[in-house]
Design a protein around this motif. Structure first.
Motif, PDB file in Angstrom:
ATOM      1  N   ASP A 175       0.807  -1.217   0.000  1.00 49.49           N
ATOM      2  CA  ASP A 175       0.000   0.000   0.000  1.00 49.49           C
ATOM      3  C   ASP A 175       0.841   1.267   0.000  1.00 49.49           C
ATOM      4  N   LEU A 176       2.129   1.132   0.323  1.00 43.97           N
ATOM      5  CA  LEU A 176       3.009   2.307   0.436  1.00 43.97           C
ATOM      6  C   LEU A 176       4.268   2.105  -0.409  1.00 43.97           C
ATOM      7  N   PRO A 177       4.093   1.885  -1.714  1.00 45.59           N
ATOM      8  CA  PRO A 177       5.255   1.505  -2.531  1.00 45.59           C
ATOM      9  C   PRO A 177       6.171   2.650  -2.909  1.00 45.59           C
ATOM     10  N   SER A 178       5.728   3.887  -2.720  1.00 46.29           N
ATOM     11  CA  SER A 178       6.470   5.022  -3.278  1.00 46.29           C
ATOM     12  C   SER A 178       7.257   5.824  -2.254  1.00 46.29           C
ATOM     13  N   ILE A 179       7.350   5.316  -1.014  1.00 46.18           N
ATOM     14  CA  ILE A 179       7.921   6.113   0.067  1.00 46.18           C
ATOM     15  C   ILE A 179       9.352   5.668   0.379  1.00 46.18           C
ATOM     16  N   GLU A 180      10.216   6.651   0.611  1.00 47.99           N
ATOM     17  CA  GLU A 180      11.601   6.356   0.955  1.00 47.99           C
ATOM     18  C   GLU A 180      12.033   7.190   2.150  1.00 47.99           C
ATOM     19  N   LYS A 181      13.052   6.689   2.834  1.00 46.79           N
ATOM     20  CA  LYS A 181      13.655   7.395   3.970  1.00 46.79           C
ATOM     21  C   LYS A 181      14.741   8.324   3.448  1.00 46.79           C
ATOM     22  N   ILE A 182      14.777   9.536   4.007  1.00 46.30           N
ATOM     23  CA  ILE A 182      15.760  10.531   3.591  1.00 46.30           C
ATOM     24  C   ILE A 182      16.871  10.610   4.639  1.00 46.30           C
ATOM     25  N   HIS A 183      18.106  10.419   4.205  1.00 44.53           N
ATOM     26  CA  HIS A 183      19.265  10.521   5.093  1.00 44.53           C
ATOM     27  C   HIS A 183      19.887  11.897   4.961  1.00 44.53           C
ATOM     28  N   PRO A 184      20.532  12.382   6.007  1.00 41.84           N
ATOM     29  CA  PRO A 184      20.767  11.823   7.344  1.00 41.84           C
ATOM     30  C   PRO A 184      19.554  12.012   8.250  1.00 41.84           C
ATOM     31  N   PRO A 185      19.614  11.504   9.495  1.00 44.80           N
ATOM     32  CA  PRO A 185      18.486  11.686  10.419  1.00 44.80           C
ATOM     33  C   PRO A 185      18.269  13.161  10.759  1.00 44.80           C
ATOM     34  N   ILE A 186      17.031  13.477  11.143  1.00 42.42           N
ATOM     35  CA  ILE A 186      16.709  14.828  11.602  1.00 42.42           C
ATOM     36  C   ILE A 186      17.394  15.080  12.938  1.00 42.42           C
ATOM     37  N   MET A 187      17.246  14.122  13.842  1.00 42.86           N
ATOM     38  CA  MET A 187      17.848  14.248  15.168  1.00 42.86           C
ATOM     39  C   MET A 187      17.814  12.889  15.850  1.00 42.86           C
ATOM     40  N   THR A 188      18.634  12.752  16.874  1.00 46.37           N
ATOM     41  CA  THR A 188      18.662  11.557  17.713  1.00 46.37           C
ATOM     42  C   THR A 188      18.365  11.991  19.143  1.00 46.37           C
ATOM     43  N   LYS A 189      17.444  11.274  19.791  1.00 48.39           N
ATOM     44  CA  LYS A 189      17.077  11.628  21.158  1.00 48.39           C
ATOM     45  C   LYS A 189      17.072  10.372  22.022  1.00 48.39           C
ATOM     46  N   ASN A 190      17.390  10.553  23.293  1.00 48.92           N
ATOM     47  CA  ASN A 190      17.278   9.451  24.239  1.00 48.92           C
ATOM     48  C   ASN A 190      15.838   9.365  24.749  1.00 48.92           C
ATOM     49  N   TYR A 191      15.387   8.138  24.973  1.00 45.24           N
ATOM     50  CA  TYR A 191      14.010   7.898  25.419  1.00 45.24           C
ATOM     51  C   TYR A 191      14.015   7.162  26.754  1.00 45.24           C
ATOM     52  N   TYR A 192      13.052   7.529  27.590  1.00 47.66           N
ATOM     53  CA  TYR A 192      13.064   7.120  28.987  1.00 47.66           C
ATOM     54  C   TYR A 192      11.753   6.468  29.406  1.00 47.66           C
ATOM     55  N   LEU A 193      11.859   5.652  30.447  1.00 50.11           N
ATOM     56  CA  LEU A 193      10.713   5.235  31.236  1.00 50.11           C
ATOM     57  C   LEU A 193      10.530   6.316  32.292  1.00 50.11           C
ATOM     58  N   ILE A 194       9.423   7.067  32.216  1.00 49.77           N
ATOM     59  CA  ILE A 194       9.210   8.131  33.198  1.00 49.77           C
ATOM     60  C   ILE A 194       8.026   7.775  34.088  1.00 49.77           C
ATOM     61  N   PHE A 195       8.093   8.239  35.320  1.00 48.50           N
ATOM     62  CA  PHE A 195       7.087   7.937  36.333  1.00 48.50           C
ATOM     63  C   PHE A 195       6.299   9.190  36.693  1.00 48.50           C
ATOM     64  N   SER A 196       5.084   8.985  37.191  1.00 45.73           N
ATOM     65  CA  SER A 196       4.330  10.133  37.680  1.00 45.73           C
ATOM     66  C   SER A 196       5.045  10.706  38.903  1.00 45.73           C
ATOM     67  N   LYS A 197       4.907  11.997  39.098  1.00 43.30           N
ATOM     68  CA  LYS A 197       5.532  12.648  40.245  1.00 43.30           C
ATOM     69  C   LYS A 197       5.036  12.022  41.557  1.00 43.30           C
ATOM     70  N   GLN A 198       3.745  11.717  41.604  1.00 43.19           N
ATOM     71  CA  GLN A 198       3.162  11.146  42.826  1.00 43.19           C
ATOM     72  C   GLN A 198       3.756   9.781  43.130  1.00 43.19           C
ATOM     73  N   PHE A 199       3.857   8.918  42.104  1.00 40.93           N
ATOM     74  CA  PHE A 199       4.408   7.582  42.315  1.00 40.93           C
ATOM     75  C   PHE A 199       5.877   7.672  42.727  1.00 40.93           C
ATOM     76  N   TYR A 200       6.616   8.577  42.071  1.00 39.79           N
ATOM     77  CA  TYR A 200       8.034   8.721  42.410  1.00 39.79           C
ATOM     78  C   TYR A 200       8.207   9.187  43.853  1.00 39.79           C
ATOM     79  N   LYS A 201       7.381  10.114  44.286  1.00 39.51           N
ATOM     80  CA  LYS A 201       7.497  10.634  45.649  1.00 39.51           C
ATOM     81  C   LYS A 201       7.250   9.537  46.672  1.00 39.51           C
TER      82      LYS A 201
END
Length: 203
Positions: free
Chosen positions: A161-187
């Protein structure tokens, strides 16, 4: 629902952390924006994956070290890329956004939205990657900006269904991703949450 056999690397990491620390985890799947709202309302204890931004840090607790987010205790880094039709490629050299014409799609609430808006790119926010890719395929937007692992998966699964799409290099950005907790649970569970992040770093 989450596949029991192939839940994805993040779930596998969290499951291993939970097993090592002898804690139980219950997963609930929601659209990203709803999940963030539920975290802010303390309706869930934690959410993943969240890159760092100041707005989320108001209600979500990130792993911190000396007052800044601790990259070493993230789940993983992720890269954002532009995607375009092969017949109308996005002209992107990794620095200049001035050559990007027309509208670019991105999933609502994702970090790349603010980045693009700040660079004065016209952004169309969509609910998920597949909606954005279909809009791109049918010419309703001129590009799509998304997380590589998620968009590439959709392109593989929907290649007919998506035969015409390609990825453009280089990447826009690289970010780190986290498991984050609610402030209440962390407290209420500071020592436990810190152990979770420390174990994630160890793994």
């Amino acid at each position: 629902s989450i596949s029991a056999l192939h839940p994805g690397i993040s779930v596998e990491v969290i499951n291993e952390v939970a097993a090592n620390l002898e804690i139980d985890v219950t997963y609930r799947r929601f659209p990203w924006q709803r999940g963030l709202l539920m975290l802010s309302n303390n309706d869930v204890n934690a959410i993943f994956h969240a890159s760092y931004n100041d707005d989320r840090a108001v209600f979500g607790q990130y792993p911190m070290k000396e007052g800044v987010v601790d990259n070493s205790r993230s789940i993983m880094p992720q890269r954002y890329y532009f995607y375009s039709k092969k017949s109308n490629p996005v002209n992107w050299d990794g620095k200049s956004l001035s050559s990007i014409k027309g509208q670019v799609g991105a999933v609502i609430g994702y970090a790349v939205v603010d980045y693009l808006v700040d660079k004065q790119v016209r952004v169309v926010e969509v609910r998920n990657q597949l909606i954005g890719l279909n809009m791109l395929q049918y010419g309703r937007i001129d590009g799509f900006a998304g997380i590589e692992t998620m968009v590439d998966y959709q392109l593989r699964e929907n290649s007919k269904d998506l035969p015409s799409i390609e990825k453009i290099h280089p990447p826009i950005m690289t970010k780190n991703y986290y498991l984050i907790f609610s402030k209440q649970f962390y407290k209420k569970n500071t020592a436990l949450v810190e152990r979770v992040w420390d174990e994630m770093k160890r793994l």
